[in-house]
Design a protein around this motif. Structure first.
Motif, PDB file in Angstrom:
ATOM      1  N   ARG A 223      20.289 -16.778  74.476  1.00 33.71           N
ATOM      2  CA  ARG A 223      21.033 -16.101  73.408  1.00 33.71           C
ATOM      3  C   ARG A 223      21.281 -14.643  73.731  1.00 33.71           C
ATOM      4  NH1 ARG A 223      17.095 -19.167  69.312  1.00 33.71           N
ATOM      5  NH2 ARG A 223      18.223 -21.152  69.230  1.00 33.71           N
TER       6      ARG A 223
ATOM      7  N   TYR B 291      18.038 -10.135  61.353  1.00 35.14           N
ATOM      8  CA  TYR B 291      18.497 -11.257  62.171  1.00 35.14           C
ATOM      9  C   TYR B 291      19.894 -11.011  62.729  1.00 35.14           C
ATOM     10  CZ  TYR B 291      19.167 -15.999  63.803  1.00 35.14           C
ATOM     11  OH  TYR B 291      19.389 -17.092  64.602  1.00 35.14           O
TER      12      TYR B 291
ATOM     13  N   GLY C 267      24.289 -26.833  61.434  1.00 37.03           N
ATOM     14  CA  GLY C 267      24.402 -26.142  60.155  1.00 37.03           C
ATOM     15  C   GLY C 267      25.022 -27.012  59.092  1.00 37.03           C
TER      16      GLY C 267
ATOM     17  N   GLN D 286      15.370 -20.454  75.101  1.00 30.13           N
ATOM     18  CA  GLN D 286      16.462 -20.324  74.134  1.00 30.13           C
ATOM     19  C   GLN D 286      16.724 -18.856  73.795  1.00 30.13           C
ATOM     20  OE1 GLN D 286      14.423 -23.198  71.525  1.00 30.13           O
ATOM     21  NE2 GLN D 286      16.416 -24.163  71.234  1.00 30.13           N
ATOM     22  N   LYS D 287      15.662 -18.097  73.592  1.00 29.77           N
ATOM     23  CA  LYS D 287      15.807 -16.676  73.278  1.00 29.77           C
ATOM     24  C   LYS D 287      16.540 -15.943  74.392  1.00 29.77           C
ATOM     25  CE  LYS D 287      13.025 -12.533  72.375  1.00 29.77           C
ATOM     26  NZ  LYS D 287      11.637 -12.006  72.234  1.00 29.77           N
TER      27      LYS D 287
ATOM     28  N   ARG E 238      28.748 -10.465  56.860  1.00 30.83           N
ATOM     29  CA  ARG E 238      28.332 -10.716  58.241  1.00 30.83           C
ATOM     30  C   ARG E 238      29.401 -10.251  59.229  1.00 30.83           C
ATOM     31  NH1 ARG E 238      27.218 -16.016  55.958  1.00 30.83           N
ATOM     32  NH2 ARG E 238      25.034 -16.115  55.318  1.00 30.83           N
TER      33      ARG E 238
ATOM     34  N   MET F   6      25.538 -16.576  63.675  1.00 32.96           N
ATOM     35  CA  MET F   6      25.271 -15.844  64.914  1.00 32.96           C
ATOM     36  C   MET F   6      25.310 -16.756  66.133  1.00 32.96           C
ATOM     37  SD  MET F   6      25.057 -12.686  64.093  1.00 32.96           S
ATOM     38  CE  MET F   6      24.517 -12.068  65.695  1.00 32.96           C
ATOM     39  N   HIS F   7      24.811 -17.987  65.988  1.00 29.91           N
ATOM     40  CA  HIS F   7      24.712 -18.891  67.136  1.00 29.91           C
ATOM     41  C   HIS F   7      25.998 -19.672  67.392  1.00 29.91           C
ATOM     42  CE1 HIS F   7      20.021 -19.094  66.828  1.00 29.91           C
ATOM     43  NE2 HIS F   7      20.481 -17.897  67.135  1.00 29.91           N
TER      44      HIS F   7
ATOM     45  N   ASP G 237      24.849 -20.001  57.249  1.00 23.62           N
ATOM     46  CA  ASP G 237      23.840 -18.976  57.045  1.00 23.62           C
ATOM     47  C   ASP G 237      23.862 -18.034  58.239  1.00 23.62           C
ATOM     48  OD1 ASP G 237      22.612 -20.406  59.081  1.00 23.62           O
ATOM     49  OD2 ASP G 237      21.072 -21.284  57.788  1.00 23.62           O
ATOM     50  N   ASP G 238      22.953 -17.064  58.239  1.00 20.99           N
ATOM     51  CA  ASP G 238      22.940 -16.088  59.332  1.00 20.99           C
ATOM     52  C   ASP G 238      22.769 -16.755  60.689  1.00 20.99           C
ATOM     53  OD1 ASP G 238      23.218 -14.024  57.522  1.00 20.99           O
ATOM     54  OD2 ASP G 238      21.068 -13.606  57.409  1.00 20.99           O
ATOM     55  N   LYS G 239      21.876 -17.743  60.756  1.00 23.26           N
ATOM     56  CA  LYS G 239      21.577 -18.388  62.033  1.00 23.26           C
ATOM     57  C   LYS G 239      22.783 -19.135  62.577  1.00 23.26           C
ATOM     58  CE  LYS G 239      18.224 -21.503  64.208  1.00 23.26           C
ATOM     59  NZ  LYS G 239      17.007 -22.334  63.989  1.00 23.26           N
ATOM     60  N   SER G 240      23.406 -19.970  61.754  1.00 25.17           N
ATOM     61  CA  SER G 240      24.556 -20.730  62.233  1.00 25.17           C
ATOM     62  C   SER G 240      25.734 -19.813  62.556  1.00 25.17           C
ATOM     63  CB  SER G 240      24.964 -21.799  61.214  1.00 25.17           C
ATOM     64  OG  SER G 240      25.248 -21.228  59.955  1.00 25.17           O
TER      65      SER G 240
END
Length: 331
Positions: free
Chosen positions: A244, A10, A189, A240-241, A40, A199-200, A194-197
């Motif tokens: 990003r 991810y 978040g 969305q993809k 990260r 990175m975004h 986490d990884d998602k929050s």
């Protein structure tokens, strides 16, 4: 431009992000310089020097250590989370990102059982695994936290970003922070990222700071809000993809008519979030937008940007648009 990591598919690596620069990370209460956030940071910015010290338990010792590191290393960016966000806010004169800053750390400690014997959440270099917080130490934290905003100048306030999780049930200092710092927003978040929050939310802000420091100008893409929605006002397939991916190489702005201000802001906050913050334009005259590309559902006539007509035979879907920009390679 980037590569997926083998350990975590991810999280991406961006070799150019903060390359050759020094980043200081300030960890939260009961954590260490071996936290997942440090991993990260080092993964995403492999060519940056990431300094992540284990902070002393006593807050005055911790803030003194951080001032010493800043004096020696002159970090290009400081990132602090939770208690570390409280310390980071006080490190004047540097570009900084405060993530869920615990600006009232003493009250947070009492409200959430962070007194008595505590276990460190991550290994520390000294091997110590637990520590004890008594009333005297709580007072120490209160005394240091009450130094927040001291000596703050208007110039320094512009160098600080505040990111606040919209599902944070531990700390809520958004209103306090935003009274002093104009660059404050919410991300999707919890208190711990986490990884998602990460990175975004955090990475886009790091990129903005790096671009400003380097006076780097990326090609500009304007995206009409109507192209992002399906018939049910949900994100269109692959929208969305694609967004990003685009923000990794382009300066992306979102465009809507002024009459749709409130619903547009709400929709972008929900589905695009931090990348749309301060990157939304409200106008009826898209033909006057100065930039490189315009993705629009309607024919705009003569435009100052290359028009990609969404829904046309050439750009029928967001997958078509993603393929078009992938061929350009960031140009």
């Amino acid at each position: 431009m980037y590569a997926m990591t083998t350990e975590n598919p991810y999280v991406k690596q961006f070799p150019d992000l903060m390359a050759g620069k020094t980043v200081l990370y300030v960890h939260g209460f009961g954590s260490s310089g071996q936290s997942g956030t440090v991993t990260r940071l080092r993964t995403v910015m492999p060519n940056a020097k990431v300094i992540a010290p284990d902070l002393p338990i006593h807050p005055q010792e911790a803030i003194s250590l951080l001032h010493g590191i800043c004096e020696k290393e002159k970090p290009d960016l400081i990132i602090g989370t939770s208690m570390g966000g409280m310390y980071t806010e006080q490190l004047r004169g540097f570009d900084r990102i405060c993530v869920n800053p615990a600006l009232e750390i003493a009250e947070t400690m009492k409200a959430h059982g962070m007194t008595g014997t505590q276990q460190f959440q991550n290994p520390r270099q000294d091997g110590v695994q637990e520590f004890y917080v008594d009333k005297a130490m709580v007072k120490e934290y209160r005394d240091v936290s009450e130094q927040r905003f001291e000596g703050l100048t208007a110039e320094d306030a512009q160098r600080v970003y505040g990111l606040f999780g919209d599902r944070d049930d531990l700390v809520d200092t958004f209103d306090m922070f935003s009274k002093h710092y104009p660059q404050a927003t919410h991300f999707h978040g919890e208190h711990r990222m986490d990884d998602k929050s990460y990175m975004h939310s955090v990475v886009p802000v790091i990129r903005w700071i790096d671009d400003r420091q380097e006076q780097r100008q990326r090609p500009i893409i304007y995206i009409g809000i109507e192209t992002l929605m399906d018939a049910y006002q949900k994100p269109a397939a692959s929208a969305q993809k694609t967004v990003r991916l685009l923000i990794e190489h382009y300066d992306v702005y979102f465009v809507a008519p002024p009459v749709a201000y409130a619903p547009t802001v709400s929709w972008l906050e929900e589905y695009i979030n931090v990348p749309a913050w301060r990157h939304t334009v409200f106008t009826y005259r898209r033909d006057l937008l100065y930039g490189d590309y315009l993705v629009s559902k309607e024919k705009e006539g003569d435009t100052m940007a290359t028009l990609l007509e969404y829904g046309s035979d050439t750009f029928k879907t967001w997958d078509d648009i993603m393929e078009y920009f992938s061929r350009l390679g960031g140009q």
